[in-house]
Design a protein around this motif. Sequence first.
Motif, PDB file in Angstrom:
ATOM      1  N   MET A 844      65.064  54.531  13.879  1.00  0.00           N
ATOM      2  CA  MET A 844      64.184  53.359  13.927  1.00  0.00           C
ATOM      3  C   MET A 844      62.738  53.758  13.638  1.00  0.00           C
ATOM      4  SD  MET A 844      63.463  50.767  17.129  1.00  0.00           S
ATOM      5  CE  MET A 844      62.618  52.047  18.072  1.00  0.00           C
ATOM      6  N   ALA A 845      62.264  54.810  14.299  1.00  0.00           N
ATOM      7  CA  ALA A 845      60.880  55.254  14.101  1.00  0.00           C
ATOM      8  C   ALA A 845      60.648  55.669  12.642  1.00  0.00           C
ATOM      9  CB  ALA A 845      60.567  56.412  15.040  1.00  0.00           C
ATOM     10  N   ASP A 846      61.588  56.420  12.070  1.00  0.00           N
ATOM     11  CA  ASP A 846      61.451  56.860  10.675  1.00  0.00           C
ATOM     12  C   ASP A 846      61.461  55.660   9.724  1.00  0.00           C
ATOM     13  OD1 ASP A 846      61.390  59.454  11.556  1.00  0.00           O
ATOM     14  OD2 ASP A 846      63.494  59.878  11.088  1.00  0.00           O
ATOM     15  N   SER A 847      62.380  54.731   9.969  1.00  0.00           N
ATOM     16  CA  SER A 847      62.498  53.563   9.087  1.00  0.00           C
ATOM     17  C   SER A 847      61.265  52.682   9.179  1.00  0.00           C
ATOM     18  CB  SER A 847      63.752  52.752   9.451  1.00  0.00           C
ATOM     19  OG  SER A 847      64.915  53.514   9.253  1.00  0.00           O
ATOM     20  N   PHE A 848      60.747  52.472  10.407  1.00  0.00           N
ATOM     21  CA  PHE A 848      59.538  51.660  10.563  1.00  0.00           C
ATOM     22  C   PHE A 848      58.370  52.302   9.818  1.00  0.00           C
ATOM     23  CE2 PHE A 848      60.300  48.969  14.641  1.00  0.00           C
ATOM     24  CZ  PHE A 848      61.405  48.381  14.022  1.00  0.00           C
ATOM     25  N   SER A 849      58.274  53.623   9.897  1.00  0.00           N
ATOM     26  CA  SER A 849      57.198  54.333   9.203  1.00  0.00           C
ATOM     27  C   SER A 849      57.320  54.142   7.681  1.00  0.00           C
ATOM     28  CB  SER A 849      57.248  55.813   9.554  1.00  0.00           C
ATOM     29  OG  SER A 849      56.295  56.542   8.827  1.00  0.00           O
ATOM     30  N   ASP A 850      58.545  54.306   7.165  1.00  0.00           N
ATOM     31  CA  ASP A 850      58.768  54.141   5.721  1.00  0.00           C
ATOM     32  C   ASP A 850      58.484  52.707   5.284  1.00  0.00           C
ATOM     33  OD1 ASP A 850      59.494  56.761   5.482  1.00  0.00           O
ATOM     34  OD2 ASP A 850      61.647  56.390   5.546  1.00  0.00           O
ATOM     35  N   LEU A 851      58.943  51.742   6.081  1.00  0.00           N
ATOM     36  CA  LEU A 851      58.759  50.337   5.713  1.00  0.00           C
ATOM     37  C   LEU A 851      57.292  49.916   5.817  1.00  0.00           C
ATOM     38  CD1 LEU A 851      61.919  48.752   7.376  1.00  0.00           C
ATOM     39  CD2 LEU A 851      61.504  49.079   4.941  1.00  0.00           C
ATOM     40  N   ALA A 852      56.547  50.527   6.739  1.00  0.00           N
ATOM     41  CA  ALA A 852      55.112  50.230   6.828  1.00  0.00           C
ATOM     42  C   ALA A 852      54.412  50.643   5.540  1.00  0.00           C
ATOM     43  CB  ALA A 852      54.503  50.951   8.033  1.00  0.00           C
ATOM     44  N   MET A 853      54.783  51.827   5.011  1.00  0.00           N
ATOM     45  CA  MET A 853      54.223  52.257   3.728  1.00  0.00           C
ATOM     46  C   MET A 853      54.656  51.314   2.612  1.00  0.00           C
ATOM     47  SD  MET A 853      52.267  54.791   4.267  1.00  0.00           S
ATOM     48  CE  MET A 853      52.029  55.253   2.543  1.00  0.00           C
ATOM     49  N   ALA A 854      55.914  50.884   2.667  1.00  0.00           N
ATOM     50  CA  ALA A 854      56.414  49.948   1.658  1.00  0.00           C
ATOM     51  C   ALA A 854      55.639  48.643   1.719  1.00  0.00           C
ATOM     52  CB  ALA A 854      57.909  49.694   1.868  1.00  0.00           C
ATOM     53  N   LEU A 855      55.301  48.178   2.938  1.00  0.00           N
ATOM     54  CA  LEU A 855      54.543  46.925   3.091  1.00  0.00           C
ATOM     55  C   LEU A 855      53.153  47.049   2.466  1.00  0.00           C
ATOM     56  CD1 LEU A 855      54.161  44.097   4.278  1.00  0.00           C
ATOM     57  CD2 LEU A 855      53.502  45.169   6.448  1.00  0.00           C
ATOM     58  N   ILE A 856      52.483  48.179   2.734  1.00  0.00           N
ATOM     59  CA  ILE A 856      51.150  48.392   2.164  1.00  0.00           C
ATOM     60  C   ILE A 856      51.218  48.408   0.632  1.00  0.00           C
ATOM     61  CG2 ILE A 856      49.262  50.063   1.963  1.00  0.00           C
ATOM     62  CD1 ILE A 856      49.961  50.920   4.877  1.00  0.00           C
ATOM     63  N   PHE A 857      52.216  49.107   0.099  1.00  0.00           N
ATOM     64  CA  PHE A 857      52.379  49.180  -1.350  1.00  0.00           C
ATOM     65  C   PHE A 857      52.710  47.802  -1.919  1.00  0.00           C
ATOM     66  CE2 PHE A 857      54.906  51.277  -5.021  1.00  0.00           C
ATOM     67  CZ  PHE A 857      53.793  51.206  -5.834  1.00  0.00           C
ATOM     68  N   SER A 858      53.522  47.031  -1.190  1.00  0.00           N
ATOM     69  CA  SER A 858      53.892  45.690  -1.644  1.00  0.00           C
ATOM     70  C   SER A 858      52.660  44.795  -1.732  1.00  0.00           C
ATOM     71  CB  SER A 858      54.912  45.064  -0.687  1.00  0.00           C
ATOM     72  OG  SER A 858      56.107  45.786  -0.675  1.00  0.00           O
ATOM     73  N   ILE A 859      51.798  44.868  -0.707  1.00  0.00           N
ATOM     74  CA  ILE A 859      50.582  44.051  -0.707  1.00  0.00           C
ATOM     75  C   ILE A 859      49.702  44.409  -1.896  1.00  0.00           C
ATOM     76  CG2 ILE A 859      48.437  43.594   0.556  1.00  0.00           C
ATOM     77  CD1 ILE A 859      50.094  43.937   3.146  1.00  0.00           C
ATOM     78  N   PHE A 860      49.599  45.708  -2.174  1.00  0.00           N
ATOM     79  CA  PHE A 860      48.802  46.134  -3.339  1.00  0.00           C
ATOM     80  C   PHE A 860      49.392  45.585  -4.636  1.00  0.00           C
ATOM     81  CE2 PHE A 860      48.449  49.177  -6.859  1.00  0.00           C
ATOM     82  CZ  PHE A 860      47.082  49.110  -7.091  1.00  0.00           C
ATOM     83  N   LEU A 861      50.712  45.638  -4.774  1.00  0.00           N
ATOM     84  CA  LEU A 861      51.356  45.133  -5.995  1.00  0.00           C
ATOM     85  C   LEU A 861      51.153  43.632  -6.151  1.00  0.00           C
ATOM     86  CD1 LEU A 861      54.746  47.114  -5.995  1.00  0.00           C
ATOM     87  CD2 LEU A 861      52.797  47.433  -7.533  1.00  0.00           C
ATOM     88  N   VAL A 862      51.229  42.894  -5.030  1.00  0.00           N
ATOM     89  CA  VAL A 862      50.988  41.440  -5.078  1.00  0.00           C
ATOM     90  C   VAL A 862      49.561  41.168  -5.559  1.00  0.00           C
ATOM     91  CG1 VAL A 862      50.733  39.366  -3.658  1.00  0.00           C
ATOM     92  CG2 VAL A 862      52.718  40.857  -3.339  1.00  0.00           C
ATOM     93  N   TYR A 863      48.607  41.929  -5.025  1.00  0.00           N
ATOM     94  CA  TYR A 863      47.222  41.768  -5.455  1.00  0.00           C
ATOM     95  C   TYR A 863      47.075  42.073  -6.950  1.00  0.00           C
ATOM     96  CZ  TYR A 863      42.218  42.639  -5.977  1.00  0.00           C
ATOM     97  OH  TYR A 863      40.925  42.601  -6.409  1.00  0.00           O
ATOM     98  N   ALA A 864      47.737  43.145  -7.403  1.00  0.00           N
ATOM     99  CA  ALA A 864      47.646  43.538  -8.813  1.00  0.00           C
ATOM    100  C   ALA A 864      48.211  42.439  -9.722  1.00  0.00           C
ATOM    101  CB  ALA A 864      48.401  44.843  -9.041  1.00  0.00           C
ATOM    102  N   VAL A 865      49.338  41.870  -9.336  1.00  0.00           N
ATOM    103  CA  VAL A 865      49.939  40.804 -10.147  1.00  0.00           C
ATOM    104  C   VAL A 865      49.002  39.608 -10.232  1.00  0.00           C
ATOM    105  CG1 VAL A 865      51.812  39.103 -10.233  1.00  0.00           C
ATOM    106  CG2 VAL A 865      52.323  41.494  -9.754  1.00  0.00           C
ATOM    107  N   MET A 866      48.400  39.226  -9.096  1.00  0.00           N
ATOM    108  CA  MET A 866      47.491  38.071  -9.106  1.00  0.00           C
ATOM    109  C   MET A 866      46.204  38.373  -9.878  1.00  0.00           C
ATOM    110  SD  MET A 866      47.884  36.294  -5.354  1.00  0.00           S
ATOM    111  CE  MET A 866      47.339  37.729  -4.431  1.00  0.00           C
ATOM    112  N   ALA A 867      45.724  39.605  -9.781  1.00  0.00           N
ATOM    113  CA  ALA A 867      44.520  39.977 -10.537  1.00  0.00           C
ATOM    114  C   ALA A 867      44.770  39.844 -12.039  1.00  0.00           C
ATOM    115  CB  ALA A 867      44.102  41.406 -10.189  1.00  0.00           C
TER     116      ALA A 867
END
Length: 1021
Positions: A844-867
């Motif tokens: 659980m701890a490892d997966s939450f850590s990986d998914l947190a990074m995935a969330l940050i990267f996802s937010i950046f990609l969403v911003y890039a698409v809108m830009a």
Amino acid sequence: MKLVNTSVKRPVGVIMIVLAILALGFVSMRNLVIDLFPKIDLPIAVVATTYQDAAPQEVENLISRPIESSVSSVEGIETVQSQSQSGSSLVMMMFKNGTDLDQALLDVREKIDQTKGLLPEDAGDPSVLRFSPDQMPVMWVGLTGKDPAALTKIAEDQLVPFFERQGGVASVTVEGGKEREIQLVLDQAKLQQYGVTPQGLTQALNSSNKSLSAGSVEKGNQDLQIRVTGEFDSIDDIKQTIVQTENGATIHVEDVAKVKDTYKASQTATLVNGEPSVVLSIMKKTDGNTVQVSDNIKAGMDEIKGSLPADVNLDVIIDTSEFITLSINSVVQNILLGGIISIVILLLFLKSIRATLVIGLSIPIAIISTFTLMYFTGETLNVLTLGGLALGIGMMVDSSIVILENIYSYRQRGYSLFEAATKGASELAPAVIASTTTTLVVFLPIVFVEGIASDLFTPLALAVSFSLIASLVVAVTLVPMLSSKLLSKAMEDHGRRYWFDRFMNRVNNGYRNVLKWVLKHRKTTVFGTLAAIIASLALVPFIGAEFIPASDQGQVQIQVEAPAGSSLKHTEEIVEQVNGKLDAYEELMETSYVSVGGSGFGVGAASGDTATYTIQLIPSSDREKTTDDIVQEINNEIKDIPGAEITVSSMESGMSMGDPVQIQLSGPEHEVLRELSDQVVASISDINGVYNPESSAAEGVPQQTITINEDKAAMYGLTQEQITGQIQLQFTGQAATKYREAGHEMDVTMIYPEDERSQISDLQNMKITSPSGAAVPLEDVAEFKEMQGPVTLQRENQQPQLNVTSDVVDRDLAGVVSDIEATLDEMNFPEGYSYKIGGQAEDMADSFSDLAMALIFSIFLVYAVMAVQFENFLFPFIIMFSMPATVIGVMLGLFATGLPLSIPAFIGVIMLAGIVVNNSIVLVDYINILRRKGIDRYEAILQAGPSRLRPILMTTLTTILGMVPLALALGEGAETQQPLAITIIFGLGVSSIFTLLLIPVVYTLFDDLTGKITRRKKKKA
């Protein structure tokens, strides 16, 4: 766009393509492999080695350690674990995710080959195996009747070959059967009378039971092979075998031994619903379809039952495909319900059956097209991929809604059907593509997440992505084409006022008034939002966290452990007591299967002091209590049965994630670790939520140790090997030869009568025959001592280790782990000893850590698409202010429903990052359009908000309400998807409200800030 124009101009071509896609989709759906969960790729290899008669300490030092050292240098290894027990070593290697296991296995074999020379000469050759979760049986079938021997014969001769011929079946194993044996029960007195030794009997039997080739002889033009036949043809042949005595006389075997056609003493017993049974466990092939294999076996059972004796019953004990089928059916029902709800919402807004039909078609087309893409990408049809479709059911119509709304607006302005369809679709196609892209890009980082979270949810991400891509294609091709043909009179008022329009007008007016207020109180709105976010974060301690929600699969396991060394008979007596307690739960149980003296489903070594129950409950829809409730009730009923340690737990077939809590104790000495593990079990037992804590330290088996005095033995001309051989013959028997009958081969075993080998006094008074024929008492040449036998020794990463494991009930995993860590930190561990939390808590701890990074990267990609879409860096930033508000909805949703934060819920948060911005995009884009037309900012916001409210409500409500059946966890297996649906429903719902109110305020604040910066630049210039 050219694609839109082409689709409208060539309707027949579009329809034919759609029909071809549907046909291909149906074919793909029929050929998809059905399973409960996606295949979890566990990069694990195992090295198994035997070292007969060696103690665990010897096995550890001479076998396990050299193998550990050699394989630890293999590239990609993360953890090396070993188990050393009497006579065998098991070394398990866990590799990093993404490691090529085929290459790793080759490297391991190469290292093992280099190490063989360092192992003892009498050690067995190490075997390197790949570990696979597919090695568990998919079905267990019970054969019951009055005669166990007849049942065994039926199982081995008829059922095993018949079932192994069924499609998808890899192998069938028989458990609880009787193994035939010819016993020569030796008469000690007559052996001495005739001067015959057991070794002499063995030589006589082997020499009389041979068939040899003796060359060839010519006969005319042919060479005839000469073969001397001398194998036993019957039991009488064994009885009449001639044995030479020391005096040169001849006797027959039956003169010194009683010949019995019987069965080997059983070390295990299997009971199905309380009756002795023979159990067949059925394994499927690696690429086999669990449901299809199960159906083939059931059909085969119906076929073969007619050929079985009348008093023999053949029944399914456990069928893992049943829960798979129920789960798949429940998800399909949720998809249908979600689709119906979405279509009703569309009909309510569009007030036209034709318009609803145009948009509603995108749902089945998108779903069926997804099946095609899943087939060609090798995905299986499981509760997660189907759950992805259920989650996306409302989002599938979003693109079509936006396109149809714009087509309708052109139609109202007087354009022809053709022009409205082409212009309306072409104008918004780029925005729709960009909007769908923001939803799709959030899944890209999930694909790169490692571990179990990736294995489970990458297929879900692909399923949602495939469905959205298919729905987008439908929106820009099929919707314009159908609109040009079907919407000539659609959505016309005909002078009547539609009741829902009146309701929407009131909502619009209310929204306009609220919008005016927030624009006047911008600071209050912003700080109020921040306060709401902070307040929602305060709910985190009350929500808790867990790995993956467990499905109520209705399987209960009861582990009975009698005192170490207990006899099979004693364990069966305890089982009888447990059966008496279980009678009260008979109405809740479909099947009860217990393996006494085995290790559960025939896996592992048999031990007469254990028994394993596997109970299949009736479906959850037919009972009021959950499996966990029943587990705790049964535990309270049977925990006080004396003379045994009994553990009751629920089972998770199909996707076992291991123990929720695993405390890994490490240090230099095994004995100290055993003491520490007992202290840890005692310390954590009182923690709320901890259930059935136990240590992996096994108790030593009581044993009688015989130490041979070699000097005294030599005085009688005896060696240690000769004495050991005679002791083994007296108490375990010795195979003298083989007897073949009707294609079956069985042992001919010499054994002494039971009354001469059952007591300790029989051992102490035993006579050893010397080479001279003298009978020497064993106690004259050996010493006896009763002591605890050796235990299994465990190591991890070349250091001794013990595990303390626990289940978790009535509480979230993260909260329990936090209390356990606090308790362990208060304990005084000796220097050099430490603990580490493993099991689901670590995953659980490892997966939450990986998914947190995935969330940050996802937010950046969403911003890039809108830009890219806006060709502006500021507007995407404004739009993304809708994201923080999702925290309020997510926390409120999980708190209100009593669900902890889990991997599915975290996936929902990542999905929200791409979904919530779509409404903001629609709103901000329209404000910009109105301002470019020269409208004042304040007025543009007051116009854009109410005018965009309708499509925002349509897309939001179809998405939210389409997920309601999944959020209610209707049907079997829906618990896994429930947190995902709850997260999206509450997150999107609350975020939409803040989007309609907060985004206009943030827009004005940034616009003012931009204006100030621009004016300053002008003044400086």
